[in-house]
Design an enzyme around this catalytic site. Sequence first.
Site, PDB file in Angstrom:
ATOM      1  N   CYS A  64      56.386 -20.249 -33.371  1.00  0.00           N
ATOM      2  CA  CYS A  64      54.826 -20.593 -33.023  1.00  0.00           C
ATOM      3  C   CYS A  64      54.706 -21.057 -31.799  1.00  0.00           C
ATOM      4  O   CYS A  64      53.648 -20.866 -31.136  1.00  0.00           O
ATOM      5  CB  CYS A  64      54.325 -21.717 -34.027  1.00  0.00           C
ATOM      6  SG  CYS A  64      55.641 -23.085 -34.050  1.00  0.00           S
ATOM      7  N   LYS A  86      54.825 -25.754 -51.361  1.00  0.00           N
ATOM      8  CA  LYS A  86      54.599 -24.354 -51.764  1.00  0.00           C
ATOM      9  C   LYS A  86      55.256 -23.541 -50.567  1.00  0.00           C
ATOM     10  O   LYS A  86      54.614 -23.469 -49.628  1.00  0.00           O
ATOM     11  CB  LYS A  86      53.107 -23.899 -51.655  1.00  0.00           C
ATOM     12  CG  LYS A  86      52.654 -22.468 -51.555  1.00  0.00           C
ATOM     13  CD  LYS A  86      53.365 -21.637 -52.700  1.00  0.00           C
ATOM     14  CE  LYS A  86      52.729 -20.024 -52.446  1.00  0.00           C
ATOM     15  NZ  LYS A  86      53.468 -19.570 -51.187  1.00  0.00           N
ATOM     16  N   GLU A 116      49.715 -27.277 -38.235  1.00  0.00           N
ATOM     17  CA  GLU A 116      50.066 -26.566 -36.994  1.00  0.00           C
ATOM     18  C   GLU A 116      50.014 -25.036 -37.199  1.00  0.00           C
ATOM     19  O   GLU A 116      50.190 -24.356 -37.902  1.00  0.00           O
ATOM     20  CB  GLU A 116      51.800 -26.764 -37.159  1.00  0.00           C
ATOM     21  CG  GLU A 116      52.535 -26.403 -36.024  1.00  0.00           C
ATOM     22  CD  GLU A 116      53.712 -25.735 -35.940  1.00  0.00           C
ATOM     23  OE1 GLU A 116      54.025 -24.928 -35.296  1.00  0.00           O
ATOM     24  OE2 GLU A 116      54.629 -26.344 -36.820  1.00  0.00           O
ATOM     25  N   LEU A 117      49.084 -24.585 -36.168  1.00  0.00           N
ATOM     26  CA  LEU A 117      48.420 -23.489 -36.348  1.00  0.00           C
ATOM     27  C   LEU A 117      48.922 -22.492 -35.305  1.00  0.00           C
ATOM     28  O   LEU A 117      49.910 -22.529 -34.769  1.00  0.00           O
ATOM     29  CB  LEU A 117      47.035 -23.447 -36.257  1.00  0.00           C
ATOM     30  CG  LEU A 117      46.387 -24.781 -37.454  1.00  0.00           C
ATOM     31  CD1 LEU A 117      44.974 -24.711 -37.106  1.00  0.00           C
ATOM     32  CD2 LEU A 117      46.608 -24.251 -38.789  1.00  0.00           C
ATOM     33  N   GLU A 123      48.125 -13.582 -30.399  1.00  0.00           N
ATOM     34  CA  GLU A 123      49.487 -14.347 -30.379  1.00  0.00           C
ATOM     35  C   GLU A 123      50.368 -13.028 -30.925  1.00  0.00           C
ATOM     36  O   GLU A 123      50.339 -12.535 -31.807  1.00  0.00           O
ATOM     37  CB  GLU A 123      49.571 -15.397 -31.365  1.00  0.00           C
ATOM     38  CG  GLU A 123      50.949 -15.947 -31.679  1.00  0.00           C
ATOM     39  CD  GLU A 123      50.912 -17.164 -32.619  1.00  0.00           C
ATOM     40  OE1 GLU A 123      51.641 -17.980 -32.646  1.00  0.00           O
ATOM     41  OE2 GLU A 123      49.974 -17.220 -33.275  1.00  0.00           O
ATOM     42  N   TRP A 174      57.077 -18.647 -43.263  1.00  0.00           N
ATOM     43  CA  TRP A 174      58.476 -17.857 -43.478  1.00  0.00           C
ATOM     44  C   TRP A 174      59.298 -18.064 -42.223  1.00  0.00           C
ATOM     45  O   TRP A 174      60.705 -17.504 -42.413  1.00  0.00           O
ATOM     46  CB  TRP A 174      58.103 -16.377 -43.966  1.00  0.00           C
ATOM     47  CG  TRP A 174      56.978 -15.861 -42.833  1.00  0.00           C
ATOM     48  CD1 TRP A 174      55.740 -15.449 -43.316  1.00  0.00           C
ATOM     49  CD2 TRP A 174      57.416 -15.094 -41.561  1.00  0.00           C
ATOM     50  NE1 TRP A 174      55.125 -15.104 -42.119  1.00  0.00           N
ATOM     51  CE2 TRP A 174      56.020 -14.747 -41.313  1.00  0.00           C
ATOM     52  CE3 TRP A 174      58.486 -14.858 -41.152  1.00  0.00           C
ATOM     53  CZ2 TRP A 174      55.868 -14.041 -40.088  1.00  0.00           C
ATOM     54  CZ3 TRP A 174      58.382 -14.495 -39.614  1.00  0.00           C
ATOM     55  CH2 TRP A 174      57.005 -13.864 -39.222  1.00  0.00           C
TER      56      TRP A 174
END
Length: 494
Positions: free
Chosen positions: A292, A183, A258-259, A393, A159
């Site tokens: 991120c 999705k 991508e974390l 984070e 998002w």
Amino acid sequence: MDPRLELDLDLDRWNCQWINGEKVTEAPGSMTVYNPATGEAVGRVPRGDGEAAVRAVDAASHALPGWGRLTAVQRAAFLNQWADRIERERDELARLMSREQGKPFAEAAGELEGSAQFIRWYAEEGKRVYGETIPGSRPNQRIMVWRQPVGVVGMITPWNFPAAMIIRKAAPALAAGCTIVVKPASQTPLIAVALFQLLMDTGIPSGVANLVTGSASAISDVFLSDSRVRKISFTGSTEVGKSIMERAAAGLKRLSLELGGIAPVIVFPDADVELAAESIVSNKFENCGQVCNGINVIYAHEAIRKELSERITAQTRMLRVGLGDEPDVDIGPLIDREAMLRVDRLVADAKAKGASIQTGGYRLMEEKYAHGHFYAPTVLTDVNEEMDVMKEEVFGPVAPIVSFAEEDEVIVRCNATPYGLAAYVFTRDVSRVYRMCEQLEFGMIAVNGTSLSVPQAPFGGIKESGTGREGGHHGLDDFLELKYINLNVEGKGG
């Protein structure tokens, strides 16, 4: 141009999914999308389920051979038309994104401009999917290597950059000849539907690109269990990424993940402190800190710690917080109440363990902020390793500043994390630049700046920050398989 316009009160304007080139509105239910700045409903989308996902995979699988047989030039024509339409509709799309995601209009418009550039880059790069001819081991042997599309790709997007993250996955996949099922995040599906409307307007063949909104678990279950989905591209938390990797192993599916990340910035005493402060504030507070590769911890050398802290604090105090459609707003709200409370917890923990709050450190709740999820831009000093803000984070508008004395020391401290997405270094010493870039365990490093995302470069992390890359020819490679051809030529020829 003042972007403030009357809100479109038609909640059903974007109330559809896109399956096999058609709008699909029927679903077990619907999901209402709320503006995180005001709490008001701004739209609805179908609550799609596994059945919708299966239909979308059916369509993508059926369309795959035809799309893959088109030339790269033909596929590029559809992509460039998509970029044209996004650029023409930029302001309307930006207002829509600002209402459902909260980011300021100018940031949303910039995201859409960057998205169009990303599409155009891959429209061209898709024309450069070159194969190889390799010298044989025998006189009559001819060896070739072809690069062909992976197949149907399931994409799960976040998002925080709801347009860019769809485009960064979809553009290279389509350019490579893959078909896709997307999705989008449940918090921000409206911009996804709008982008797909523009893609369908190009006349792209039915089934090539599909969009399913709704239940993340049901839709992802189909991506993971259906053997026709040969690759999954996911951006989100490390926890969810690990779960996807475990389940994808059963089908040996290709993955791009991508974390999470805990990105450090290191400012040495020979750095341009003014440049460092401006760059850090620009990065740290972009999208309300929900980035991120956003800076998580600021390591300031003890010789310039005071000056850097003062500059960062002064610039942070100048940031204007407000609704995304207000002019001259720098920061909007956090995405939801849970995110706001998490940031509040991290700041409270730091304060309880000895941190000093230089500015901010509280929720904004008065007047226009009363129904949103706003948090004051915050700078913390006297931060230590025991504080949660150093271990987690942050993903919010909080800038923790810590000091260091030696180069070797700060390298060890930065690498002492399971994550490895991005790091930033400010120094004028060229030898130090090489030492830092060689020793920091991160997939991306920026020197004397904090901007990393460009179409031609491979964006992504190492360690628990993920696998695969988005951007550059490396991002195209992630959607291509190698096929080795061993041809034995008969006869002597004439």
